[in-house]
Design a protein around this motif. Structure first.
Motif, short mmCIF file in Angstrom:
data_model
loop_
_atom_site.label_atom_id
_atom_site.label_comp_id
_atom_site.label_asym_id
_atom_site.label_seq_id
_atom_site.Cartn_x
_atom_site.Cartn_y
_atom_site.Cartn_z
N HIS A 382 0.83 -1.21 0.00
CA HIS A 382 0.00 0.00 0.00
C HIS A 382 0.87 1.26 0.00
O HIS A 382 2.07 1.21 0.27
CB HIS A 382 -0.92 0.02 1.23
N ILE A 383 0.23 2.38 -0.29
CA ILE A 383 0.85 3.70 -0.21
C ILE A 383 -0.01 4.52 0.76
O ILE A 383 -1.23 4.51 0.67
CB ILE A 383 0.89 4.41 -1.58
N ASN A 384 0.62 5.24 1.67
CA ASN A 384 -0.10 5.92 2.73
C ASN A 384 -0.58 7.31 2.30
O ASN A 384 -0.15 7.85 1.28
CB ASN A 384 0.80 6.07 3.95
N THR A 444 2.42 -3.23 4.12
CA THR A 444 3.43 -2.18 4.08
C THR A 444 2.84 -0.88 3.55
O THR A 444 2.02 -0.88 2.64
CB THR A 444 4.62 -2.57 3.19
N GLU A 445 3.25 0.23 4.15
CA GLU A 445 2.91 1.57 3.67
C GLU A 445 4.23 2.24 3.32
O GLU A 445 4.94 2.74 4.19
CB GLU A 445 2.16 2.36 4.74
N THR A 446 4.58 2.22 2.04
CA THR A 446 5.91 2.63 1.60
C THR A 446 6.22 4.09 1.92
O THR A 446 7.31 4.43 2.40
CB THR A 446 6.06 2.40 0.09
N ALA A 447 5.28 4.99 1.60
CA ALA A 447 5.49 6.43 1.77
C ALA A 447 4.13 7.11 1.68
O ALA A 447 3.10 6.45 1.45
CB ALA A 447 6.43 6.97 0.70
N TYR A 448 4.12 8.43 1.86
CA TYR A 448 2.86 9.19 1.83
C TYR A 448 2.65 9.83 0.46
O TYR A 448 3.45 10.65 0.01
CB TYR A 448 2.86 10.26 2.93
N ILE A 449 1.53 9.47 -0.16
CA ILE A 449 1.25 9.93 -1.52
C ILE A 449 0.90 11.41 -1.56
O ILE A 449 1.05 12.05 -2.61
CB ILE A 449 0.11 9.08 -2.13
N ASN A 450 0.44 11.97 -0.44
CA ASN A 450 0.12 13.41 -0.44
C ASN A 450 1.13 14.23 0.36
O ASN A 450 0.81 15.29 0.86
CB ASN A 450 -1.31 13.66 0.05
#
Length: 521
Positions: A382-384, A444-450
């Motif tokens: 996932h992406i956070n 997993t949350e790789t990084a923050y999309i915003n």
């Protein structure tokens, strides 16, 4: 048993000094100067604003700002050209431009070379200051300066039925810890730290502990590893590190069924920012983190025999989180998942993707795929996102069942080490796909999309490949070090956590208000 590593600084001969610009002129004209020099501090490389200088074998460099990263406070008095340093444990030292001494308390320690000034930058005698602070100092083959934390001592003692290990460091440090098997042992990896005492191997003979060891686990990155060889199942509490230079490991007998559930992890001290005492986990400098260690209940699985389900989050009519530039989580997650699958397959593992294109799958369908394939491992990519753009950042890994915790630890450590983003921690959460699968499963949350900076990274194929590689390395590390459950379709042991919010890690709030959709009973 504690070793005081401040040391004695010996001067080969007292230097005649001149004040102000005369001193600077003499230094510039008479000593070796290395322009374009760099300093490597806590494994990060930085350019120096002015050249380093070598006076009587001592390197002078502008390191005042860098020392703050080691928890050192500083104050410069321009009238006297004196700099006061305060270490993380409260000790103070005064160095004055042109004077070959370091004043600490009532003592004056001789220096090989006095501090200098260059274009308003204070040049400090690096090795002398490092020794006083208990830091690791060395010159690289290129002649650059390298500074790291130092592990100064290791103490062990009994405390009733408990056994206590204390690791004394030069300042607040980051660390991770977990359990390895065959033989059963606990490890604590102290990051960006060099062992400044001789390697330790202490035979203990306690009811819970066989021996305690400390050694330099790796260089570049620098990691000191402390290993506690376990004699039997026990509870472990690890504290300190984040604000206390001392890391304290307390091992306790496992409670009997009448006294309490032996497999539940508990937190005696809530992590900063939490509102209640919740189940905690081993991790990076987490106050009060406790873990019950039990003998292995699994068997080694050959890499080529592994079945790994890689789940790309969202898809189809469910786009997931959206970035400020219009990119969607579903597309980024799919690309990372496919890159991860390729890496796993290239080394012989069998991989099943829950989706290989932009289709919509219900959460139950994703779980069904893992169960049908009798997967050994399940990982959801996932992406956070945060409710407010640019409010949050970093990498996080989620788990739910007890058997999934070591899996989360290994992948988290790899992702933090390779991606270099803010460490958002390891968290327990009731995500559907990791709660209903019966094999070790993580999200997993790789990084923050915003987050503008991280969104820019996520937009590049190179970073997504790097993310896939980091997850792959964590999976390999887990499989090579932790025996997997004997049968993939067996019933998992779930930590009782009904209705629980995310556990340890910063920030303590739930970043995503919607998007993942798994946080349901």
């Amino acid at each position: 048993m504690v070793a005081h590593m401040t040391g004695t600084l010996v001067s080969q001969r007292r230097q005649r000094t001149c004040p102000g610009m005369v001193l600077l002129f003499l230094l510039s004209a008479a000593v070796p100067v290395r322009s374009g020099a760099e300093i490597i501090a806590l494994n990060a490389t930085r350019k120096l604003p002015v050249p380093t200088q070598n006076v009587n074998g001592e390197w002078l460099a502008p390191i005042v700002g860098i020392l703050s990263e080691f928890g050192v406070k500083s104050h410069f008095e321009s009238a006297t050209k004196s700099l006061t340093l305060e270490s993380s444990d409260g000790r103070t030292a005064v160095l004055t431009v042109g004077k070959s001494e370091l004043v600490t308390g009532a003592s004056k320690l001789k220096l090989n070379a006095p501090p200098g000034l260059d274009q308003g930058n204070i040049l400090l005698p690096v090795s002398a200051v490092a020794r006083w602070l208990g830091l690791s100092f060395r010159l690289t083959e290129k002649g650059d300066i390298e500074l790291n934390h130092g592990v100064l001592d290791l103490n062990v003692r009994e405390s009733g039925e408990k056994f206590v290990v204390e690791v004394h460091n030069s300042g607040p440090t980051q660390y991770t810890y977990g359990r390895l098997s065959e033989p059963d042992r606990l490890y604590v990896d102290i990051k960006q730290a060099d062992l400044l005492v001789t390697e330790r191997n202490l035979t203990v003979g306690h009811a819970l502990v066989k021996s305690v060891r400390a050694g330099q686990f790796s260089k570049h990155p620098d990691v000191t590893r402390v290993v506690v060889d376990l004699a039997k199942a026990c509870e472990v509490a690890v504290t300190g590190g984040s604000s206390d230079p001392r890391i304290k490991i307390v091992l306790s007998p496992v409670l009997s069924p009448k006294e309490g559930p032996p497999l539940r992890t508990t937190s005696s001290t809530p992590a900063s920012g939490t509102t209640s005492s919740r189940g905690a986990l081993p991790g990076r400098g987490l106050p009060g983190a406790r873990l019950v260690l039990t003998p292995s209940r699994g068997t080694p699985v050959k890499w080529e025999e592994l079945v790994i389900v890689v789940d790309a989050g969202h898809g189809g009519k469910d786009p997931g989180a959206e970035g400020t530039t219009g990119i969607h989580e579903k597309d980024l997650a799919l690309d990372i998942a496919k890159k991860l699958a390729s890496l796993l397959q290239s080394t012989g593992a069998k991989v099943v993707l829950t989706r290989s294109d932009d289709i919509y799958l219900k959460l139950a369908e994703r779980v069904e795929i893992a169960q049908k394939e009798k997967a050994n491992l399940f990982i959801s990519v996932h992406i956070n996102s945060a409710p407010t753009p640019n409010k949050l950042s970093g990498t996080e890994v989620y788990y739910y069942t007890e058997q999934s915790l070591p899996f989360a630890q290994h992948v988290h450590e790899s992702m933090i080490g390779e991606l270099g983003l803010k460490d958002g921690g390891i968290r327990q959460r009731r995500f559907y796909v990791i709660r209903h699968t019966t094999m070790p499963a993580i999200l997993t949350e790789t990084a923050y999309i915003n987050n503008t900076k991280e969104e820019k990274l996520l937009n590049t194929p190179e970073f997504r490949q790097k993310a896939a590689s980091a997850i792959y390395s964590g999976i390999r590390s887990f499989v090579l070090n932790v025996p997997l459950p004997t049968t993939a379709s067996g019933t998992s042991t779930v930590i009782p956590a009904p209705g629980e919010a995310p556990i340890v890690g910063t920030p303590a709030v739930v970043p995503r208000e919607s998007g993942a959709g798994e946080d349901t009973p």
